[in-house]
Design an enzyme around this catalytic site. Structure first.
Site, short mmCIF file in Angstrom:
data_model
loop_
_atom_site.label_atom_id
_atom_site.label_comp_id
_atom_site.label_asym_id
_atom_site.label_seq_id
_atom_site.Cartn_x
_atom_site.Cartn_y
_atom_site.Cartn_z
N LYS A 76 30.04 6.36 -31.26
CA LYS A 76 29.28 7.23 -30.37
C LYS A 76 28.31 8.08 -31.18
CE LYS A 76 32.73 8.01 -26.73
NZ LYS A 76 31.94 7.44 -25.61
N ARG A 92 39.75 0.92 -20.69
CA ARG A 92 40.22 -0.21 -19.89
C ARG A 92 41.14 -1.13 -20.69
NH1 ARG A 92 34.08 -1.84 -18.83
NH2 ARG A 92 33.90 0.39 -19.20
N1 BES Z 1 35.70 8.06 -22.76
C1 BES Z 1 34.49 7.39 -22.47
C2 BES Z 1 33.92 7.74 -21.09
C3 BES Z 1 33.41 9.14 -20.93
C4 BES Z 1 32.06 9.39 -21.05
C5 BES Z 1 34.24 10.18 -20.59
C6 BES Z 1 31.58 10.66 -20.84
C7 BES Z 1 33.76 11.45 -20.39
C8 BES Z 1 32.42 11.69 -20.51
C9 BES Z 1 34.73 5.88 -22.47
O1 BES Z 1 35.68 5.43 -23.34
C10 BES Z 1 33.44 5.26 -22.87
O2 BES Z 1 33.06 5.43 -23.98
N2 BES Z 1 32.81 4.55 -21.96
C11 BES Z 1 31.58 3.90 -22.20
C12 BES Z 1 31.68 2.52 -21.63
C13 BES Z 1 30.51 1.64 -21.98
C14 BES Z 1 30.55 1.31 -23.46
C15 BES Z 1 30.59 0.39 -21.17
C16 BES Z 1 30.49 4.69 -21.51
O3 BES Z 1 30.70 5.18 -20.41
O4 BES Z 1 29.44 4.86 -22.12
MN MN Z 2 34.91 5.06 -25.27
#
Ligand code: BES
Ligand code: MN
Ligand code: ZN
Length: 498
Positions: A279, A353
């Site tokens: 990230k 997931r």
């Molecule tokens: N934990 C994150 C989702 C999240 C994003 C929670 C913002 C709280 C605030 C999750 O694991 C994630 O990183 N999701 C990705 C999925 C994508 C790579 C398909 C996302 O939402 O960017």
């Molecule tokens: Mn994630």
């Protein structure tokens, strides 16, 4: 917290502080009208002088009102109409509690929502009152070296009622409200703790501690060897980059003899750096909140156990970190889930997931009545619903509706998002049964569809709480949501809402 009811009129009640309300244009509620009458128009004068406007978000603490027994009268603005809603009640009490906290008041009596025109019944009125006050007293001070703020001075909440006939429902609502606030506080604490303290092992110890408090709650914690033996390769693929051991936490509450258990699954990523699909740095600290699904189901467990509801409730929390390293899972890796289905991991940041799908498969052993997973799953859900509502996804219309309605009653709302073939298509993979991401469009729904592939034949729903689990900015912190929604859902299932 002592909880009680009183049938005494506001002017005749001796205590540290009573709370009454005034609507816009100076329209007084039942309690305020009584104070005004007994004090020869004390409030009327303040309305005339403009010191009391009745606008929502305003309040005034009055002391030594003539011919009033209470030491203080806290007048809160209730806003527009005279039919008090749960939202208005909660907003007013949230503000009131700030003043109560600051003045170190020890006992308080609320007269809000007493009038006939109120849209809230006695049970929910009491529940919202106690839940809101206790929730607003919450503060997190585990990790500051400066003086720990002492425990709140408030030890008693009384709720004014019209007649003794309302006492039973009111007390029951008050007790439920207190239990929910305690569950919310636990969820907030777990969420707020830093990721170097709130690790998978810490979550496991917390669950074990809860089991020690209740004879009919048991906790089992599975280690990585046991997790591997179960075939949870999908779960384990996420923990590959961290030195901290992953844990599978299983809690069982037995409140009914024969009923099939209800199962809640909570995402327990104690820190989500994204793995190899790292990230960006901005606000990455907030990914300590990525275990808020776990926190909310553990918090809900304490609500149900403390109220000893006549249901069976099981909780499954897969807990680990998602970090990059030389041993981390790569984009392109294909792994076999516990269900036997293979997954091409195209983005290691779509890890929630991957741990949840194995937890859903694991939940089948309980022959559950229903399975609800709760997860800070996608940024896409935040884009869709903002920081206001939980995303509700299910192939079962009735279950989706039931969860939605529970959210409305609990003032912890959700909104349904779609699942279905068109979205499922987006998960196609050339190399595995499916991929772990479905492209940019409809990210919340494709994530839901991914989980749905593991829930076939189960009565299942998925709650995406990425938007509502915590707040950013100056008010950064865990909200404890959706403990109120889940508690309401289970209270209804137990037939205990009045
Ligand atoms: N934990 C994150 C989702 C999240 C994003 C929670 C913002 C709280 C605030 C999750 O694991 C994630 O990183 N999701 C990705 C999925 C994508 C790579 C398909 C996302 O939402 O960017
Ligand atoms: Mn994630
Ligand atoms: Zn995550």
């Amino acid at each position: 917290m002592k909880l009680a009811t009183t049938t005494l009129a506001a002017s005749r009640k001796s205590c540290d502080c009573i709370i009454v309300g005034v609507y816009k244009k100076g329209l007084k509620d039942t309690g305020a009208a009584d104070i005004d009458e007994a004090s020869d128009g004390y409030l009327k004068k303040l309305v005339a002088s403009g010191d009391i406007s009745g606008k929502a978000g305003t309040s005034i603490m009055l002391t030594s009102i003539p011919d009033i027994r209470a030491k203080r009268v806290l007048v809160v603005g209730l806003g527009e109409n005279k039919e008090l809603s749960a939202k208005q009640l909660r907003q007013a009490l949230k503000l009131a509690t700030k003043l109560i906290k600051a003045a170190k008041i020890r006992n308080v009596v609320s007269y809000l929502g007493l009038e006939q025109s109120s849209r809230i019944n006695p049970y929910y009125r009491a529940r919202h009152t106690v839940e809101t006050i206790c929730d607003a007293l919450y503060s997190f001070n585990e990790t500051k070296s400066s003086r720990r703020p002492s425990t709140p001075a408030l030890t008693k909440i009384e709720i004014a009622i019209d007649s003794r006939g309302e006492a039973t429902k009111t007390i029951s609502g008050a007790q439920h409200g207190f239990a929910i606030a305690e569950g919310v506080a636990l969820a907030k604490d777990l969420g707020n703790l830093p990721p170097n303290i709130c690790t998978p092992s810490y979550l496991a110890r917390t669950a074990q501690k809860i089991a020690r408090r209740y004879p009919n709650v048991s906790t089992r914690v599975l280690n990585e060897v046991e997790i591997k033996r179960l075939g949870m390769q999908s779960f384990l693929s996420v923990t590959g980059g961290t030195a901290l051991p992953a844990k599978l936490i299983v809690m069982q509450y037995k409140g009914a003899k024969k009923d099939k258990p209800l199962v809640l699954i909570g995402k327990g990523i104690t820190f989500d750096a994204g793995g190899i699909s790292l990230k960006p740095a901005l606000a990455m600290d907030e990914m300590k909140f990525d275990m808020c699904g776990a926190a909310s189901v553990i918090g809900t467990m304490t609500v149900i156990a403390s109220l000893q509801l006549p249901i069976n409730l099981n909780i499954v929390v897969p807990a680990c970190e998602n970090l990059p390293s030389g041993t981390a899972t790569r984009p392109g890796d294909i792994i076999k889930s516990m269900s036997g289905q293979t997954i091409e991991i195209l983005n290691t940041d779509a890890e929630g997931r991957l741990i949840l799908c194995d937890a859903i498969t694991y939940a089948r052993r309980f022959k559950p009545d229903l399975v609800i997973d709760v997860a800070t799953l996608t940024g896409a859900c935040v884009v869709a619903l903002g920081k206001h509502r939980t995303g509700i996804m299910s192939y079962n219309d009735n279950l989706a509706q039931e969860i939605h309605d529970a959210g409305v009653s609990a003032d912890d709302q959700g909104w349904r998002l779609p699942l279905g073939e068109d979205y499922e298509e987006q998960l196609k993979s050339n190399f595995a049964d499916f991929a772990n991401i479905g492209g940019r469009d409809a990210g919340a729904s494709t994530a839901g569809c991914f989980l749905g592939k593991f829930a076939e034949g189960l009565n299942w729903a998925h709650l995406d709480i990425a938007g509502i689990a915590y707040r950013s900015g100056a008010a950064k912190g865990s909200t404890g949501r959706p403990v109120p929604m889940l508690s309401e859902f289970l209270l209804r299932r137990a037939g205990k809402t009045l």
